[in-house]
Scaffold this motif. Structure first.
Motif, short mmCIF file in Angstrom:
data_model
loop_
_atom_site.label_atom_id
_atom_site.label_comp_id
_atom_site.label_asym_id
_atom_site.label_seq_id
_atom_site.Cartn_x
_atom_site.Cartn_y
_atom_site.Cartn_z
N GLU A 1 -15.00 14.40 -39.89
CA GLU A 1 -15.58 14.72 -38.87
C GLU A 1 -15.01 14.53 -37.70
O GLU A 1 -14.32 15.14 -36.81
CB GLU A 1 -17.01 14.52 -38.45
N LEU A 2 -14.88 13.18 -37.99
CA LEU A 2 -14.38 12.15 -37.13
C LEU A 2 -12.74 12.57 -36.94
O LEU A 2 -11.84 12.54 -35.93
CB LEU A 2 -14.39 11.06 -37.20
N VAL A 3 -11.91 12.95 -38.14
CA VAL A 3 -10.60 13.07 -38.34
C VAL A 3 -10.22 14.41 -37.15
O VAL A 3 -9.76 14.65 -37.02
CB VAL A 3 -10.30 12.88 -39.68
N ALA A 4 -11.59 14.93 -37.80
CA ALA A 4 -10.51 16.94 -36.94
C ALA A 4 -11.49 16.95 -35.41
O ALA A 4 -10.53 17.44 -35.02
CB ALA A 4 -12.29 17.94 -37.86
N GLY A 5 -12.15 16.09 -35.13
CA GLY A 5 -12.67 15.70 -33.73
C GLY A 5 -11.47 15.24 -33.05
O GLY A 5 -11.13 15.26 -32.04
N VAL A 6 -9.99 15.13 -33.24
CA VAL A 6 -8.97 14.11 -32.78
C VAL A 6 -7.83 15.16 -32.37
O VAL A 6 -7.62 15.40 -31.15
CB VAL A 6 -8.38 13.60 -33.18
N THR A 7 -8.72 15.85 -33.61
CA THR A 7 -7.60 18.05 -32.86
C THR A 7 -8.67 18.54 -32.02
O THR A 7 -7.47 18.59 -30.38
CB THR A 7 -7.60 18.96 -33.68
N GLY A 8 -9.45 18.41 -31.72
CA GLY A 8 -10.11 19.22 -30.69
C GLY A 8 -9.79 18.24 -28.94
O GLY A 8 -10.01 18.61 -28.03
N LEU A 9 -9.81 17.32 -29.08
CA LEU A 9 -9.59 15.77 -28.32
C LEU A 9 -8.85 16.57 -27.93
O LEU A 9 -7.73 15.70 -26.47
CB LEU A 9 -9.72 14.28 -28.97
N ALA A 10 -7.36 16.09 -28.74
CA ALA A 10 -6.26 16.65 -28.01
C ALA A 10 -6.36 17.54 -27.30
O ALA A 10 -5.20 18.12 -26.20
CB ALA A 10 -5.07 16.32 -29.29
N VAL A 11 -6.99 18.49 -27.70
CA VAL A 11 -6.75 20.11 -26.80
C VAL A 11 -7.22 19.86 -26.02
O VAL A 11 -6.77 20.32 -24.61
CB VAL A 11 -7.27 21.32 -27.50
N LYS A 12 -8.63 19.15 -25.61
CA LYS A 12 -9.02 18.86 -24.62
C LYS A 12 -7.97 18.47 -23.09
O LYS A 12 -7.74 17.99 -22.13
CB LYS A 12 -9.77 17.65 -24.38
N ALA A 13 -7.50 16.67 -23.89
CA ALA A 13 -6.98 16.04 -23.02
C ALA A 13 -5.17 16.71 -22.83
O ALA A 13 -5.36 16.42 -21.53
CB ALA A 13 -6.30 14.61 -23.51
N GLU A 14 -5.03 17.75 -23.40
CA GLU A 14 -3.57 18.93 -22.75
C GLU A 14 -3.81 19.48 -22.24
O GLU A 14 -3.45 19.74 -21.16
CB GLU A 14 -3.21 19.02 -24.09
N ARG A 15 -5.56 20.07 -22.37
CA ARG A 15 -5.26 20.76 -20.77
C ARG A 15 -6.28 20.33 -19.18
O ARG A 15 -5.87 20.92 -18.15
CB ARG A 15 -6.47 22.13 -21.22
N HIS A 16 -7.00 19.32 -19.82
CA HIS A 16 -7.63 18.85 -18.37
C HIS A 16 -6.07 17.91 -17.93
O HIS A 16 -6.92 16.58 -17.19
CB HIS A 16 -8.78 18.36 -19.10
N ARG A 17 -5.31 16.61 -18.97
CA ARG A 17 -4.58 15.68 -18.54
C ARG A 17 -5.31 14.18 -17.88
O ARG A 17 -4.37 14.17 -16.33
CB ARG A 17 -3.56 16.53 -17.78
N PRO A 18 -6.37 13.85 -18.06
CA PRO A 18 -6.83 12.28 -18.29
C PRO A 18 -5.57 11.71 -17.43
O PRO A 18 -4.99 11.71 -18.44
CB PRO A 18 -8.27 12.29 -18.56
N ARG A 19 -5.39 10.63 -17.54
CA ARG A 19 -4.47 9.09 -17.26
C ARG A 19 -4.99 8.48 -18.97
O ARG A 19 -3.98 8.30 -19.54
CB ARG A 19 -4.88 8.64 -16.47
N TRP A 20 -6.53 8.33 -19.02
CA TRP A 20 -6.57 7.76 -20.47
C TRP A 20 -7.58 8.67 -21.29
O TRP A 20 -8.88 9.37 -20.54
CB TRP A 20 -7.23 6.65 -19.93
N VAL A 21 -7.54 8.33 -21.83
CA VAL A 21 -9.12 8.63 -23.60
C VAL A 21 -9.47 7.38 -23.51
O VAL A 21 -8.26 6.66 -24.41
CB VAL A 21 -8.30 9.86 -24.19
#
Length: 190
Positions: A107-127
């Protein structure tokens, strides 16, 4: 948190908290954030009331304020104010559990994919991943420590902070605040 401000939700009963198992929370996210904070997953109390880090006594909000990210201690329901300050909250897994160790490594490893999508879409400077254990498992970096990491999520750099859970006895609030402050200084400089 100040006792003079009323809580906009009724304190859930133990039965309501237990019934929140598996429920998720809406991300507090928007474009071009300074920092998107990412926890393991929602706790049952937070899921029951529908707010991130909602349990009374959560150390996330005091650490955020004392580190200088916010000019006052925010309340969990002040999502718009958090966003105005260039900060957001999400989770690696959006499945509420009583304890983070109820999540599987998959679940945690799979969560990285979703987090990457959010970061690409919303473009925060830092996660900022809230918990070195979660980071080690999710990003498959068993030797990782706190601080900046080599990984990127979209355009965002990755920083690991201690888990703000009160169960994390290795980091009392002053130490937790110091770690948050190191990220704040870096987030301000670039």
């Amino acid at each position: 948190m100040d006792a003079d401000r009323s809580v906009p939700f009724r304190r859930p009963t133990p039965q309501e908290v237990a019934a929140a198992a598996g429920r998720g929370l809406v991300d507090v996210i928007g474009p071009d954030l300074r920092v998107l904070f990412c926890g393991f997953n929602p706790g049952l109390y937070s899921a029951a009331v529908g707010e991130h880090f909602a349990r009374r006594g959560s150390r996330f909000w005091p650490a955020l304020h004392r580190s200088g990210f916010t000019d006052r201690e925010l309340y969990p329901w002040e999502r718009d104010e958090l966003l105005r300050q260039g900060l957001g909250i999400t989770s690696l897994s959006n499945r509420a559990t009583a304890r983070a160790d109820e999540l599987t490594a998959a679940e945690l490893v799979a969560g990285v994919t979703g987090l990457a999508v959010k970061a690409e879409r919303h473009r925060p400077r830092w996660v900022a991943i809230l918990g070195v254990t979660a980071y080690r498992i999710a990003f498959v970096r068993p030797g990782a420590g706190l601080g900046p990491q080599p990984d990127r999520l979209g355009p965002a750099r990755v920083w690991v902070l201690p888990n703000p859970s009160g169960l994390n006895a290795h980091f009392p609030l002053p130490a937790l605040t110091a770690e948050f402050a190191a990220l704040r200084r870096e987030a301000q400089s670039g």
